[in-house]
Design a protein around this motif. Structure first.
Motif, PDB file in Angstrom:
ATOM      1  N   UNK A  58       0.835  -1.205   0.000  1.00 13.01           N
ATOM      2  CA  UNK A  58       0.000   0.000   0.000  1.00 13.01           C
ATOM      3  C   UNK A  58       0.869   1.254   0.000  1.00 13.01           C
ATOM      4  N   UNK A  59       1.877   1.284   0.855  1.00 13.71           N
ATOM      5  CA  UNK A  59       2.741   2.467   0.934  1.00 13.71           C
ATOM      6  C   UNK A  59       3.486   2.703  -0.373  1.00 13.71           C
ATOM      7  N   UNK A  60       3.955   1.636  -1.013  1.00 12.07           N
ATOM      8  CA  UNK A  60       4.696   1.784  -2.266  1.00 12.07           C
ATOM      9  C   UNK A  60       3.812   2.266  -3.416  1.00 12.07           C
ATOM     10  N   UNK A  61       2.491   2.135  -3.295  1.00 12.57           N
ATOM     11  CA  UNK A  61       1.608   2.489  -4.409  1.00 12.57           C
ATOM     12  C   UNK A  61       1.708   3.957  -4.801  1.00 12.57           C
ATOM     13  N   UNK A  62       2.077   4.839  -3.872  1.00 12.42           N
ATOM     14  CA  UNK A  62       2.177   6.265  -4.202  1.00 12.42           C
ATOM     15  C   UNK A  62       3.306   6.933  -3.417  1.00 12.42           C
ATOM     16  N   UNK A  63       4.375   6.195  -3.159  1.00 15.60           N
ATOM     17  CA  UNK A  63       5.464   6.703  -2.338  1.00 15.60           C
ATOM     18  C   UNK A  63       6.353   7.653  -3.151  1.00 15.60           C
ATOM     19  N   UNK A  64       6.645   8.834  -2.626  1.00 12.10           N
ATOM     20  CA  UNK A  64       7.576   9.728  -3.323  1.00 12.10           C
ATOM     21  C   UNK A  64       8.927   9.035  -3.551  1.00 12.10           C
ATOM     22  N   UNK A  65       9.567   9.339  -4.673  1.00 11.43           N
ATOM     23  CA  UNK A  65      10.801   8.655  -5.071  1.00 11.43           C
ATOM     24  C   UNK A  65      11.929   8.796  -4.064  1.00 11.43           C
ATOM     25  N   UNK A 181      -6.983   6.071   6.583  1.00  8.88           N
ATOM     26  CA  UNK A 181      -6.236   6.980   5.711  1.00  8.88           C
ATOM     27  C   UNK A 181      -4.892   7.358   6.331  1.00  8.88           C
ATOM     28  N   UNK A 182      -3.856   7.385   5.503  1.00  6.66           N
ATOM     29  CA  UNK A 182      -2.533   7.807   5.932  1.00  6.66           C
ATOM     30  C   UNK A 182      -2.239   9.143   5.252  1.00  6.66           C
ATOM     31  N   UNK A 183      -1.900  10.178   6.030  1.00  9.03           N
ATOM     32  CA  UNK A 183      -1.730  11.521   5.460  1.00  9.03           C
ATOM     33  C   UNK A 183      -0.435  11.661   4.655  1.00  9.03           C
ATOM     34  N   UNK A 184      -0.229  12.868   4.113  1.00 10.53           N
ATOM     35  CA  UNK A 184       0.978  13.196   3.357  1.00 10.53           C
ATOM     36  C   UNK A 184       2.205  12.881   4.202  1.00 10.53           C
ATOM     37  N   UNK A 185       3.258  12.407   3.608  1.00  6.21           N
ATOM     38  CA  UNK A 185       3.513  12.332   2.171  1.00  6.21           C
ATOM     39  C   UNK A 185       2.988  11.059   1.511  1.00  6.21           C
ATOM     40  N   UNK A 186       2.202  10.264   2.236  1.00  7.03           N
ATOM     41  CA  UNK A 186       1.727   8.985   1.699  1.00  7.03           C
ATOM     42  C   UNK A 186       0.442   9.151   0.910  1.00  7.03           C
ATOM     43  N   UNK A 187      -0.537   9.820   1.496  1.00  8.02           N
ATOM     44  CA  UNK A 187      -1.821  10.069   0.835  1.00  8.02           C
ATOM     45  C   UNK A 187      -2.405   8.795   0.242  1.00  8.02           C
TER      46      UNK A 187
END
Length: 197
Positions: A58-65, A181-187
């Motif tokens: 789940x975290x890797x689905x939209x993790x900043x580079x 829900x996990x907030x930014x930077x994860x969103x």
């Protein structure tokens, strides 16, 4: 006398850290430094690993580079001279790359953006109390506790905004089966429907 005791604690910490660094830990086991002693934890249950894999996916689905997810990476809780090895933690990859393998410098827990602990039957109390307080005191901005053994039923709780007194200002708890829900930077939203109990 207090100064002598502090000096003794510093020497003991240094000695424990030296032993921890060369300790031959059996495959799957975890060694941590807590209350000025080395604590060994056996490999977790398959359900524990299944939850860790789902959270990581789940975290890797939209993790900043610039961020990475790490398993079994030791972090120092500097205000308490503790060394914990969380189930998962998110940290800037440049800090990992810059770690000097020739020194005993530890990564500081406060540099993690998120620390995840998944309870096992034998350590649930420590994750709920001792590690909760340590991560807050250490300045970890987000602590995700996935507690399969909560007396209210299996729960996932996100703690945010740490205080120096060893508490978090905010928490959001959901029972397994509800989204968290996990907030930014994860969103991202952590779906707990398929978490094994």
């Amino acid at each position: 006398m207090a100064e002598w005791n502090r000096g003794a604690d510093v020497r003991l910490w240094d000695n424990l850290l030296s032993v921890w660094q060369v300790l031959d830990v059996p495959e799957g086991w975890r060694a941590e430094i807590d209350d000025l002693r080395i604590v060994m934890t056996p490999p977790p249950h398959a359900h524990h690993n299944g939850i860790a894999a789902q959270v990581q996916r789940t975290l890797y689905s939209d993790l900043p580079e610039e961020l990475g997810i790490y398993q079994r990476l030791g972090v120092h809780i500097a205000p308490l001279d503790k060394l914990y090895v969380p189930d998962l933690l998110v940290m800037p990859i440049d800090l990992i790359a810059a770690a000097d393998p020739e020194t005993s410098d530890l990564l500081d827990a406060s540099e993690a953006l998120l620390i995840v602990e998944i309870t096992s039957k034998g350590n649930a109390r420590e994750d709920r109390t001792k590690k909760y307080r340590a991560y807050a005191r250490g300045g970890v901005p987000m602590y995700l506790l996935i507690d399969r053994f909560d007396t209210r039923g299996a729960m996932a709780t996100l703690f945010t905004e740490p205080n120096e007194d060893g508490t978090y200002k905010h928490s959001e708890a959901v029972p397994f089966g509800k989204p968290l829900p996990l907030p930014a930077p994860f969103d991202v939203t952590l779906l707990t429907d398929d978490f094994p109990g």
